[in-house]
Design a protein around this motif. Sequence first.
Motif, PDB file in Angstrom:
ATOM      1  N   TYR A 186     -16.497  42.944 -40.420  1.00  0.00           N
ATOM      2  CA  TYR A 186     -16.016  42.291 -39.258  1.00  0.00           C
ATOM      3  C   TYR A 186     -15.325  41.077 -39.580  1.00  0.00           C
ATOM      4  CZ  TYR A 186     -19.551  45.601 -38.016  1.00  0.00           C
ATOM      5  OH  TYR A 186     -20.245  46.747 -37.749  1.00  0.00           O
ATOM      6  N   HIS A 187     -14.548  40.914 -40.868  1.00  0.00           N
ATOM      7  CA  HIS A 187     -13.745  39.604 -41.041  1.00  0.00           C
ATOM      8  C   HIS A 187     -12.884  40.435 -42.265  1.00  0.00           C
ATOM      9  CE1 HIS A 187     -16.669  40.073 -44.756  1.00  0.00           C
ATOM     10  NE2 HIS A 187     -15.556  39.495 -45.357  1.00  0.00           N
ATOM     11  N   ARG A 230     -16.782  37.041 -48.222  1.00  0.00           N
ATOM     12  CA  ARG A 230     -17.967  36.776 -47.266  1.00  0.00           C
ATOM     13  C   ARG A 230     -18.401  35.545 -47.256  1.00  0.00           C
ATOM     14  NH1 ARG A 230     -18.989  42.390 -48.358  1.00  0.00           N
ATOM     15  NH2 ARG A 230     -19.584  43.629 -46.474  1.00  0.00           N
ATOM     16  N   THR A 285     -21.139  38.398 -34.711  1.00  0.00           N
ATOM     17  CA  THR A 285     -21.262  39.781 -35.457  1.00  0.00           C
ATOM     18  C   THR A 285     -20.949  39.697 -36.803  1.00  0.00           C
ATOM     19  OG1 THR A 285     -20.547  40.672 -33.222  1.00  0.00           O
ATOM     20  CG2 THR A 285     -20.675  42.089 -35.350  1.00  0.00           C
ATOM     21  N   ALA A 286     -19.924  38.954 -37.149  1.00  0.00           N
ATOM     22  CA  ALA A 286     -19.308  39.021 -38.568  1.00  0.00           C
ATOM     23  C   ALA A 286     -20.541  38.198 -39.444  1.00  0.00           C
ATOM     24  CB  ALA A 286     -17.876  38.311 -38.945  1.00  0.00           C
ATOM     25  N   ALA A 318     -23.488  37.813 -38.658  1.00  0.00           N
ATOM     26  CA  ALA A 318     -24.940  38.684 -39.237  1.00  0.00           C
ATOM     27  C   ALA A 318     -24.625  39.665 -39.819  1.00  0.00           C
ATOM     28  CB  ALA A 318     -25.160  39.204 -37.383  1.00  0.00           C
ATOM     29  N   GLU A 319     -23.384  40.178 -40.241  1.00  0.00           N
ATOM     30  CA  GLU A 319     -23.204  41.254 -41.108  1.00  0.00           C
ATOM     31  C   GLU A 319     -23.154  40.447 -42.326  1.00  0.00           C
ATOM     32  OE1 GLU A 319     -21.056  43.304 -44.026  1.00  0.00           O
ATOM     33  OE2 GLU A 319     -20.205  41.495 -42.849  1.00  0.00           O
ATOM     34  N   ILE A 320     -22.915  39.388 -42.570  1.00  0.00           N
ATOM     35  CA  ILE A 320     -22.713  38.639 -43.858  1.00  0.00           C
ATOM     36  C   ILE A 320     -24.148  38.274 -44.223  1.00  0.00           C
ATOM     37  CG2 ILE A 320     -22.094  36.605 -44.985  1.00  0.00           C
ATOM     38  CD1 ILE A 320     -19.530  36.727 -43.352  1.00  0.00           C
TER      39      ILE A 320
END
Lengths: 329, 544
Positions: free
Chosen positions: A284-285, B100, B119-120, B122-124
């Motif tokens: 998402y990045h 990241r 969201t990003a 949390a993903e990281i």
Amino acid sequence: MTDSLEPRLAQFRTTFRRIQSEMAKMIVGQDDVIESVLVALFTGGHVLLEGVPGLGKTMLVRTLGEAVNLQFSRIQFTPDLMPADIVGTNIIHEDEHGRRTFQFRAGPVFANLLLADEINRATPKTQSALLEAMQEAHVTVGGVRHELPQPFLVLATQNPLEMEGTYPLPEAQLDRFLFKVKVRFPSNEELHSILDRTTSAHSPRVEKVVNDAAEVLALRDVVRQVPLVREVQEHAVKLVLATHPEDPGATPLAKKYVRYGASPRGAQALILAAKIYALLDGRYHVAKTDIAKGAHAALRHRIILNFEGEAEGRTSDEVIAEILHVNPA
Amino acid sequence: MKPADEILRTLRALRWRMALGDFLRSAARAALFFFGVLVVFTAVAWWRDGFRPDLTAVPIALTWPFIFGVAAAMLITALKFPPQERVARALDAAGATRDRFVTALRLAEKSHADEFERTALAEIAAWARARKLGALLPLRLPRELPWIAAPVAMLALLWWSAMNANAIKDARAAQETAAISSTAKQLDRLGAAADILAQENDDKLLKLVADRLRQSAEQMRAEASEGKDAHKAALRELAQLDDFVKDLRRPEAATPDELKALADALAKHEQTREAAKDIAGGNLAEAAKKLAETAKDESSAEQVNATLKQALDHLAERREEVSKQIEKLQQAGEGGRRDLLKRIAEALNDLAQQGKNVARDGKGSPKSEQKKMTDDDLRRLLGALEGIKDQQQRQQEGDGPQGGQPQPGEQKEGEANGDGKVAMLNFPTGEKPGETPGESIHFPSGKPGNGTDRDTTKDPFGAKSAAPNDAARKEQNAGQLGEGESLSALIPSAAAGDEKAVRRYRELYDAAAFAAEDAVTQENIPLGARFLIRRYFQAIRPKQ
């Protein structure tokens, strides 16, 4: 992860992959071309396809139209093609009372997917008719502005071999294409697959993945929200600046063989494409590798080589490869 | 815990790991630097030829660069403690993190992150939890560490070289000291004898001679102990002693008493009073000038001349008296000092001559022989001094020189004196100390010839031939050291005149060009060569 965003992101990935697989039924071995066209569709850009005739460029666009359930039109560019043949014209209309009025008859440009076949065969005047449509998403006829349907994607093709009687696209018009994709000749196995699919009694059938244009536009909005930090954006800026021979970060090939470097639209193309590549990768990045992935397609038509470069047979892809090597992701 | 806080805590923990890695790298680099400094200092000391390494201090010397390196590394690490941003960049650069951590750091710094950014994050955070991030920043031995072996090896080489050189130097110093020890001892003994004689006669001059002899002996020993060429030093000292003794033996100028008497005599007259003042003040040149001016004056010239004559007669009388007294002293055996000085001078001359011969001939006589001769001569010198001493003693006891006893310097060669020591100051005619009879022949080429006389002249270079031409110029350059003659001739070139072409180049070219063109057109010249010939003639074509 929030509940509202996750389904949308998952839907984007699913939709993208499904369209890709549906198109792959008809287009054999051109996965990178299919992916580039879909990236352009979801970023709102246009694609210039370069390849010899018979490689399935028209099939590609038609298949895409079928898969996303969008309106598709095709224009065969010829030297005698006029701008009105593209954008449309005002004709005199007589009603039942005998009154005559001008009525706008839309040209083939009024479609979601427009295939401009052999665009370099038309005169510059006709080619420029596409400029306003591609950049502003509307056309003006008789002083009246007519909005084009959204999404609007131009897929132009040109033949790199036949140069006689052609009008090479000016730099300004080239810059309006998000990507320039080279359609390569299929390999042995791919050619067998093409023959099997096209000469047998049962031809593959493309299913609709997207129901309407609104769904495509909604997915476009998701793409633009992908976060991008400055350090990663700096990489895109570096790549674009490195194509300019006068820039301190220019590579040796760029300094020697490049006349004009990529425009800011090149950087925009890099970022937008990178956002889609990040989503497709499950992130998402945006990462630097996402930017590098779209560098060739986004920059190759924006780098104008000088005479020395042309004479020595250099290509802009060589310059880009060196830039990516000097500025690793 | 929020994903942003979780990521920041992870980055903080990894800062210390990165700092440790930085410390190790800095320590290795700093140690390498200090080893380099140590190498430079050691090399300078080695180059200045005064370096005496101590093997017991080697471990300490090798430890100091590490200690300094660690201290410097601690300081550098403290000053440059890695920030979180650097840790994030290092993590992204080390592994396939896809940027990241840089992204997470920037998003975590935001006060209001939007939905996509949360969201990003949390993903990281989930991605980071699933991995061992310490492996992305491994603690390795610094790459610079093996390079320390280079300066250590250089130090070892320098130390080994210095120790080797010192051993050679010490051996040479011992050899040189042994070589001149007998000479120095002889000088010491000579000085001691002169000292005793000076004390007995209360002679300051002899005391000075004794001191000078001892100084020379000390100087010779000092130079030998430094490993320098002791024979050269001995020769130099002997030469200086020779000059010293010659200076002592040189006839004295007018003494201060005599100058005072002359000034008093001139002061009696008005015309010469100023000159007398100059003489009394020691300005003899000015005095002579004034006397000359006074002599030009006819009125006073006669009076001045008379005064001068009177003063000079008075001085001559005093000199005569002194000479008579010296003669009496000599006759009475009081000439010991002058004889001593004379004998020392002669002995030193002989020693110096020996040294020169050895230095010039090189292989004429070995060092041992030279040393032997030097010792012999010194022994003779000492014998002479002892003889003088005996003579002095006998004189004091009232015994004059015996008629049948030879005087010092007249003693026959090989004849022992009263103490059994040999006093030889004279050498056979035509021979020099250090040479055997017959060795005194000097060959210009440095070696004897083949016995065949190539020319009728006695000139070793042969008869002088006529000059090449009238314009030739011959020069004879005498060598500075008188080592023989040399001949050089300048021969002008044959085309040195002002001759000019008698035909114009264009005429000559035109004549040759036609002939060449005819030759080219003949069939026996290959076609390819014709082009070359034409090109050649085009190249030498006269300019328009």
